[in-house]
Scaffold this active site. Structure first.
Site, PDB file in Angstrom:
ATOM      1  N   ASP A  94     -10.868   3.071   4.378  1.00  0.00           N
ATOM      2  CA  ASP A  94     -11.263   1.660   4.268  1.00  0.00           C
ATOM      3  C   ASP A  94     -12.789   1.517   4.248  1.00  0.00           C
ATOM      4  O   ASP A  94     -13.315   0.427   4.037  1.00  0.00           O
ATOM      5  CB  ASP A  94     -10.691   0.856   5.446  1.00  0.00           C
ATOM      6  CG  ASP A  94      -9.426   0.112   5.051  1.00  0.00           C
ATOM      7  OD1 ASP A  94      -9.174  -0.031   3.837  1.00  0.00           O
ATOM      8  OD2 ASP A  94      -8.687  -0.326   5.951  1.00  0.00           O
TER       9      ASP A  94
ATOM     10  N   LYS B 124       0.844  -1.202   0.000  1.00  0.00           N
ATOM     11  CA  LYS B 124       0.000   0.000   0.000  1.00  0.00           C
ATOM     12  C   LYS B 124       0.879   1.253   0.000  1.00  0.00           C
ATOM     13  O   LYS B 124       0.606   2.210  -0.713  1.00  0.00           O
ATOM     14  CB  LYS B 124      -0.950  -0.010   1.215  1.00  0.00           C
ATOM     15  CG  LYS B 124      -2.071  -1.037   1.059  1.00  0.00           C
ATOM     16  CD  LYS B 124      -2.839  -1.276   2.343  1.00  0.00           C
ATOM     17  CE  LYS B 124      -3.847  -2.414   2.169  1.00  0.00           C
ATOM     18  NZ  LYS B 124      -4.557  -2.782   3.392  1.00  0.00           N
TER      19      LYS B 124
ATOM     20  N   GLN C 172      -4.473  -1.230   9.709  1.00  0.00           N
ATOM     21  CA  GLN C 172      -4.455  -2.566   9.113  1.00  0.00           C
ATOM     22  C   GLN C 172      -5.076  -3.593  10.071  1.00  0.00           C
ATOM     23  O   GLN C 172      -4.693  -3.676  11.236  1.00  0.00           O
ATOM     24  CB  GLN C 172      -3.002  -2.955   8.770  1.00  0.00           C
ATOM     25  CG  GLN C 172      -2.861  -4.277   8.068  1.00  0.00           C
ATOM     26  CD  GLN C 172      -3.481  -4.297   6.673  1.00  0.00           C
ATOM     27  OE1 GLN C 172      -3.322  -3.359   5.894  1.00  0.00           O
ATOM     28  NE2 GLN C 172      -4.205  -5.358   6.355  1.00  0.00           N
TER      29      GLN C 172
END
Ligand code: NDP
Length: 301
Positions: free
Chosen positions: A131, A64, A108
């Site tokens: 997200d 990422k 994460q």
């Protein structure tokens, strides 16, 4: 769209190249970033928070960050030890919420067991929730309001639309009902006017349902679960699953060799939904940066 016609034309499925599509999307995003910097002096910033050293998470986070840098997005990296307390993580998230140069915050998952994921997710400023997992963004998706949408489902829709622009009236079957993939992808398919069926671990005779799908999205986490006779000839099959084999390779939830003989279109694993997820994360970061600076949100894609 005529699935039967598609099948008659050729032997075997056409592979939907997620890597190539993601590269195209990332190039488009990089152009938007240039405009944001050049015309508006806004440099999109993405904060990536990793707690612990879960090997898969370390790889995802590194990919990422690399992709963000390549698109001209500034990334801020926070690597916290495995024994980080929930309070420490929440304090960091609150600081990032206030930080003007950070437009997107990604924590994460999964998190170590002393930390409650939902508490962390609901602490992220919804405007920075790239997200798309904050309850406000979930509600916005359900209500058809603008918000931030989870990246993998966004990627799935882009993969499907790369081979079929108009999804109206098609029967989409989603296998898996997680908040991360199954449920949001079903919402997005509904938004595209599909008739949507969701299957999960308690659905009896799943194959009799998947066989009716014009579009089949599978997000389960069970190696090669979907067999050739589960699929309608000509269908578009999107395999989200990532399963590590004993030999160390990666395979999807779909038995590629069998299903590619039946489907019209299929995504490979790796090289399908994975690269699109990262590209959509970058897209969400640009969208968030635009909104936070009251700039018109570009159509990315
Ligand atoms: P979850 O474990 O959160 O959800 C799995 C879903 O599959 C659940 O809804 C579960 O049903 C359902 N399920 C489990 N077993 C069966 C079965 N035998 N038949 C039908 N349904 C079943 O996983 P995620 O949604 O987070 O991820 C799914 C897969 O996608 C994983 O392999 C993951 O690694 C991968 N993934 C890939 C991404 C990418 O970028 N390509 C991103 C995110 C995930 P129930 O709810 O009833 O338990």
């Amino acid at each position: 769209m005529s699935m039967t016609k598609t099948k008659e034309k050729k032997q075997g499925a056409q592979i939907i190249d997620g890597k190539a599509l993601a590269a195209k999307l990332r190039t488009a995003i990089a152009r938007h970033v240039e405009v944001l910097i050049g015309d508006h002096k806004v440099l999109p910033g993405l904060a990536v928070v990793l707690v612990g050293e879960d090997p898969a998470s370390v790889v995802y986070v590194s990919n990422k960050k690399k992709a963000a840098a390549a698109a001209g997005i500034r990334s801020f990296e926070y690597n916290l030890p495995q024994n980080t307390s929930q309070d420490e993580l929440l304090k960091l998230v609150q600081t990032l919420n206030r930080e003007k140069n950070v437009h997107g915050i990604l924590v994460q998952l999964p998190l170590p067991k002393q930390i409650d994921e939902n508490t962390v997710l609901k602490t992220i400023d919804p405007a920075k929730d790239v997200d798309g997992l904050h309850i406000e963004n979930i509600g916005r998706l359900m209500s058809g309001l603008p918000g931030l949408v989870p990246c993998t489902p966004l990627g799935c829709i882009a993969l499907i639309k790369s081979v079929e622009k108009n999804l109206t009236g098609l029967h989409a079957v989603v296998v898996g009902r997680s908040s991360l993939v199954g449920k949001p992808v079903a919402q997005l398919l509904l938004r595209e006017n599909c008739t949507v069926t969701i299957c999960h671990s308690r659905t009896p005779q799943i194959s009799s349902i998947t066989r009716q799908a014009d579009i089949l999205v599978v997000a389960v986490g069970k190696e090669k679960m979907v067999k050739g006779d589960w699929v309608k000839p000509g269908a578009i099959v999107i395999d989200v699953g990532i399963n590590r084999t004993a030999a160390g390779g990666l395979v999807g939830d779909v038995d590629f060799d069998e299903v590619s003989k039946v489907a019209g279109y299929i995504t490979p694993v790796p090289g399908g939904a994975g690269p699109m997820t990262i590209a959509c994360l970058l897209g969400n970061t640009v969208v968030a940066a635009c909104r936070q600076n009251e700039l018109t949100v570009p159509h990315i894609g």
